[in-house]
Scaffold this active site. Structure first.
Site, PDB file in Angstrom:
ATOM      1  CB  CYS A  39      -0.900  -0.053   1.229  1.00 31.39           C
ATOM      2  SG  CYS A  39      -1.628   1.499   1.730  1.00 31.39           S
ATOM      3  CB  CYS A  84       0.527   1.571   4.118  1.00 28.38           C
ATOM      4  SG  CYS A  84      -1.195   1.056   4.053  1.00 28.38           S
TER       5      CYS A  84
END
Length: 105
Positions: A30, A33
């Site tokens: 991600c 993230c």
């Protein structure tokens, strides 16, 4: 560096713990993230005397992601005395995250 916990550790480190615990539900693939990680780790270091900052890899602990209905990563959940009290989704600037956590200390 914030510690990654698995499902078994989550019960003792979050659900059975008094006080405030902040948990970042993330995935290694991600992009947002990866952007949040240094902010999260830095804030965890700054606030380590007040609260604990943990991480859950949703690909390694899918049952936790399902239990807390984490459909988007990153999702940061603030727990107080083992119960969810707040949730932030997506990248969060450091000041915003700190302000949110401090509400529950």
């Amino acid at each position: 560096m914030s510690r990654i916990v698995n499902t078994n550790e989550f019960i003792s480190e979050v659900e059975n713990k008094q006080g405030t615990v902040v948990v970042d539900f993330f995935a290694t693939w991600c992009g947002p993230c990866k952007m949040l990680s240094p902010v999260y780790n830095s804030l965890g270091e700054e606030m380590k005397e007040k609260t604990e900052f943990l991480k859950v890899d949703i690909d390694q602990s899918m049952e936790l992601a399902q239990k807390f209905a984490v459909n988007t990563v990153p999702t940061v959940i603030v727990f107080k005395d083992g119960k969810e009290v707040d949730r932030l989704v997506g990248f969060i600037p450091k000041k915003n995250l700190k302000d949110k956590v401090e509400q529950y200390l």
